[in-house]
Design an enzyme around this catalytic site. Structure first.
Site, PDB file in Angstrom:
ATOM      1  N   ASP A  19       0.841  -1.192   0.000  1.00 35.35           N
ATOM      2  CA  ASP A  19       0.000   0.000   0.000  1.00 35.35           C
ATOM      3  C   ASP A  19       0.882   1.251   0.000  1.00 35.35           C
ATOM      4  OD1 ASP A  19      -2.272   1.801   0.651  1.00 35.35           O
ATOM      5  OD2 ASP A  19      -3.323  -0.042   1.114  1.00 35.35           O
TER       6      ASP A  19
ATOM      7  N   HIS B 235      -3.784   6.335   3.035  1.00 35.73           N
ATOM      8  CA  HIS B 235      -4.473   5.137   2.526  1.00 35.73           C
ATOM      9  C   HIS B 235      -3.951   3.861   3.197  1.00 35.73           C
ATOM     10  CE1 HIS B 235      -5.510   2.078  -0.577  1.00 35.73           C
ATOM     11  NE2 HIS B 235      -6.492   2.894  -0.923  1.00 35.73           N
TER      12      HIS B 235
ATOM     13  N   SER C 225     -10.963  -0.440  -1.736  1.00 36.79           N
ATOM     14  CA  SER C 225      -9.732  -0.410  -0.940  1.00 36.79           C
ATOM     15  C   SER C 225     -10.012  -0.617   0.541  1.00 36.79           C
ATOM     16  CB  SER C 225      -9.053   0.962  -1.069  1.00 36.79           C
ATOM     17  OG  SER C 225      -8.286   1.033  -2.223  1.00 36.79           O
TER      18      SER C 225
END
Ligand SMILES: *[C@@H]1O[C@H](CO)[C@@H](O)[C@H](O)[C@H]1NC(C)=O
Ligand SMILES: *[C@@H]1O[C@H](CO)[C@@H](O)[C@H](O)[C@H]1NC(C)=O
Ligand SMILES: *[C@@H]1O[C@H](CO)[C@@H](O)[C@H](O)[C@H]1NC(C)=O
Ligand SMILES: *[C@@H]1O[C@H](CO)[C@@H](O)[C@H](O)[C@H]1NC(C)=O
Ligand SMILES: *[C@@H]1O[C@H](CO)[C@@H](O)[C@H](O)[C@H]1NC(C)=O
Length: 766
Positions: free
Chosen positions: A133, A198, A554
């Protein structure tokens, strides 16, 4: 004259650049003959030297030598050199490096995994979840290691000190970054540090420790936690602010994660080519599955368009996003409030009567109250603000078309100052543009994706087109229109439902495999974030928070990765296929009525963590089962060599006489695509189930057939005398032809006195 010659020069310059243009390529070679990474590197350099002309040039152009779990290298090559390499006998595959995109808490309670859920802490703390990620925020409370001992003995990874990175602890046991293209990214930091938020969000969703009273400025207040709060995290940063996620870096991270000893890989990154032997994530995940590591990936955010699902290899668990029972609304009030006494205290009918008789009042309509969608953390400072339509605030007549959408540089700051602006959705960040030129905020009209709450950096909300019409006609009906947007509140909402944006099937990679596999919460998910970035990342945003709400497949993906870890903590020796089967067959069925794309939207249904631990039966298989499937799909033995490291003899996998059935795979779901030229299509599915319940058990089949479809199973009863015993059955689906693009849903349920094991059966017409 000058102009012309200048053009001429630059043109030839471009041509020169094109001639020597080089790109990154990934070159796969046959299986390792040695484990010595120095010798492997030497082999890689020799292969590369043969096209580069010299050893030195080969050394300069190579960026990765993948030496752990597969045999490949990445290097900067011209197209010509890449072609030469792919012609070489020892080279199995040459892929041009592509850049991928990210698939941009109460959710656990909603899923029925309460804080008090039964846990096997000793085993859970031995589970390592690897995330590919944007990195991690080690300071976050979600990654405190209180009560955790040293990393499990199997861990072979490492963690160093990097720029702005304080190092690992017993929660984050590994952290690395991968960026081989050498392009600078001034907005990012060459370090496992997460500057986008994220990776921090996904990691805390999968395996964050409990953090009570987590919220976004009071919204979504509750205990934030991952599925497996005691599990460990291994962080592989492969995605960067400007460049995205390079396949050569993703493969390097797979290589490292497999070597390091992770149990689960969670990857919320967009998929590439539908071909399973060209897609870098599919290839990396195959190497992982061959080593007993399960890969969980996001389905993509290209919905509700059909056939958009990505990461669809059968050895990957493909996760769709669903909504939970909470949504965020902002009350919008239109009207000057002059006639409050009439509008609020008198009956509407009476007000209308007054309108009719008092023509001057017709100019001031009733105070309209409506609910916008989104997260706006600002309390208004005034009762009302002047309201203007963006289309009426254009800086000049040419800008009018753009001003309707409030695009950058289209609005006249003098007309917008101190006002709320009504805009049609143009680009992300409308409110930032309005605020940047002195406006107060924005009411934005949007037609799609109204199930997702966008977070705003200034007072703003989203309305649908019918409310949009109300607002525009209100603006035109009065001389001084005004409005106010109140701070967001939470509402309850029926759930689950498939997220509008979640990518849909049918699977572009294979007509035989249902994808997505499963749905998990991916709308307005609260989890850890970074303080290095404002919550919107927009210019002028001064809101920083340790937790924020994000939406996307996600966010759904780490929910399933976390549950895979949870299942593994109960069954450490289960294969990736067994864990996937447990997750799929225990899912809570979702409603076709709410989601017209049915299984193509939500797979087998909503993730159900506590049931996944005790599925009763599993559909198990090893990596050779996937090779059999690929041979049956028509992949040639030589193209499959990249997966096994040596040529595959497909005839030895495909037994004559059709013993392997319609789809040649022991998958827990069944999908039949109708043939357009036939009245009736028949699919014979052959399956093997393993009894993972305790002791003897009898399972009876119960079948739901949609209209026009006949489904039979043989035998209809499976008797197991002991645990781990296997039984075969055959399921036959006979379907009449039907209108194209139609999806029918059936199911097979194996039911014992204790368990029920459900497989969706999808029949569709292309
Ligand atoms: C990273 O660390 C350097 C010094 O080591 C510091 O100057 C810089 O501000 C830090 N950057 C961030 C984003 O924290
Ligand atoms: C969150 O809820 C807790 C009680 O559950 C409360 O004590 C706390 O003040 C709340 N926090 C916010 C920011 O509303
Ligand atoms: C628009 O939103 C309002 C308020 O949420 C709702 O009542 C109405 O049904 C919506 N209209 C459409 C066409 O979706
Ligand atoms: C491939 O397998 C088939 C069936 O097992 C066998 O007959 C054939 O000789 C094999 N081919 C090669 C090239 O090994
Ligand atoms: C399975 O079917 C048999 C025969 O119909 C019946 O006796 C038995 O009770 C059933 N078992 C379960 C678990 O439903």
């Amino acid at each position: 004259m000058f102009d012309h010659s200048f053009q001429h020069v630059s043109l030839s310059l471009i041509i020169t650049i094109e001639l020597v243009w080089q790109d990154f390529y990934i070159v796969f070679l046959g299986a390792h003959h040695t484990l010595n990474s120095d010798i492997i590197l030497e082999t890689h350099l020799n292969v590369l030297s043969s096209v580069k002309g010299s050893y030195l040039e080969a050394k300069e152009s190579m960026v990765y030598s993948y030496t752990n779990s597969f045999n490949a290298f990445a290097a900067k090559l011209s197209e010509n050199e890449a072609n030469k390499l792919s012609d070489m006998d020892e080279v199995l595959l040459v892929l041009r490096n592509q850049y991928r995109k990210l698939h941009t808490t109460r959710s656990w309670d909603f899923l029925g995994l309460p804080l008090t859920a039964e846990r096997r802490l000793k085993f859970e703390s031995d589970i390592i979840v690897g995330l590919l990620d944007t990195g991690i925020t080690p300071e976050s409370q979600s990654f405190k290691d209180d009560g955790l001992g040293p990393p499990p003995a199997k861990w072979k990874g490492s963690c160093d000190h990097y720029a702005n990175f304080s190092g690992c602890n017993n929660k984050i046991i590994g952290a690395k970054y991968f960026k081989a293209d050498g392009n600078s990214d001034p907005l990012d930091i060459l370090s496992p540090i997460d500057v986008l938020g994220h990776g921090t969000h996904t990691a805390s969703t999968a395996a964050g420790t409990q953090v009570p009273k987590a919220s976004l400025f009071g919204l979504a207040n509750g205990t934030a936690r991952g599925a497996v709060p005691s599990a460990r995290l291994a962080i592989y940063k492969v995605c960067w602010t400007l460049s995205g996620c390079a396949e050569m870096d993703i493969l390097a991270a797979f290589d490292a994660a497999i070597h390091d000893g992770v149990d689960i890989i969670s990857i919320s990154i967009g998929g590439g080519d539908p071909s399973y032997v060209v897609d870098a994530i599919a290839i990396g995940a195959f190497f992982a599955v061959s080593k007993g590591i399960i890969t969980v990936a996001s389905a993509g955010n290209e919905g509700p368009d059909m056939a958009t699902v990505t990461n669809t290899a059968p050895w990957i668990v493909t996760v769709a996003a669903s909504g939970i029972d909470r949504a965020f609304r902002s009350t919008v009030m239109l009207g000057s409030g002059k006639n409050v006494s009439c509008k609020i205290s008198m009956l509407i009918a009476l007000c209308k009567l007054v309108y009719v008789y008092n023509s001057s009042w017709v100019q001031t309509p009733t105070m309209e109250i409506m609910q916008g969608i989104g997260v706006d953390c600002f309390n208004p400072e005034q009762k009302q603000y002047p309201l203007i339509n963006g289309a009426d605030a254009a800086r000049n007549s040419e800008a009018k078309e753009y001003a309707r959408y409030c695009f950058e540089d289209s609005l006249d700051p003098n007309k917008v100052k101190g006002k709320i602006v009504y805009c049609k959705l143009g680009a992300y960040g409308t409110e930032s543009i309005v605020k940047g030129i002195g406006g107060i905020g924005a009411i934005i009209e949007r037609e799609r994706y109204l199930d997702v709450a966008q977070v705003f950096m200034a007072p703003a909300t989203i309305v649908n087109d019918s409310l949009g019409d109300t607002i525009t006609s209100y603006i035109h009906s009065t001389r001084s229109p005004s409005a106010v947007i109140y701070k967001t509140h939470e509402i309850k909402k029926p759930a689950p439902f498939a997220a509008s944006f979640s990518s849909r099937g049918p699977n572009p990679g294979s007509q035989h495999i249902l994808k997505p596999d499963i749905a998990a919460p991916g709308i307005d998910i609260l989890a850890s974030y970074t303080l290095r970035r404002s919550i919107t990342g927009l210019e002028g945003d001064t809101q920083f928070s340790k937790f924020t709400l994000l939406s996307g497949t996600s966010m759904a993906c780490p929910h399933v990765a976390g549950v895979a870890a949870y299942v593994k903590s109960f069954h450490p020796d289960w294969t990736p296929a067994a864990i996937r089967s447990a997750i799929i067959t225990t899912a809570k069925p979702m409603s076709r009525k709410i989601n017209i794309e049915a299984e193509f939207a939500y797979g087998s249904g909503q993730l159900n963590p506590t049931r996944a631990v005790n599925p009763g039966l599993i559909y198990d298989m090893d990596q050779f089962g996937y090779i059999q499937f690929l041979c049956h799909e028509g992949y040639s033995g030589s193209t499959l060599s990249v997966l096994l490291g040596s040529p595959v003899n497909c005839s030895s996998y495909l037994f004559p006489g059709g013993v392997i059935g319609y789809d040649a795979i022991n998958y827990p779901t069944m999908q039949l695509m109708l043939k357009s030229n036939k009245d009736t299509t028949i699919g014979v599915f052959k399956r093997t189930v393993t009894n993972v319940g305790l002791g003897p058990a009898t399972y009876n089949a119960s079948i739901k057939s949609p209209k026009g479809v006949e489904i039979t199973v043989k035998p209809t009863s499976l008797m197991f005398s002991h645990t781990m015993q296997k039984k075969n059955f055959i399921l036959v689906v006979k379907a009449k032809s039907m209108a194209s693009r139609k999806i029918l849903s059936g199911s097979l349920l194996w039911r014992s006195s204790v368990y029920y094991v459900r497989s969706p059966i999808v029949i569709y017409s292309p």
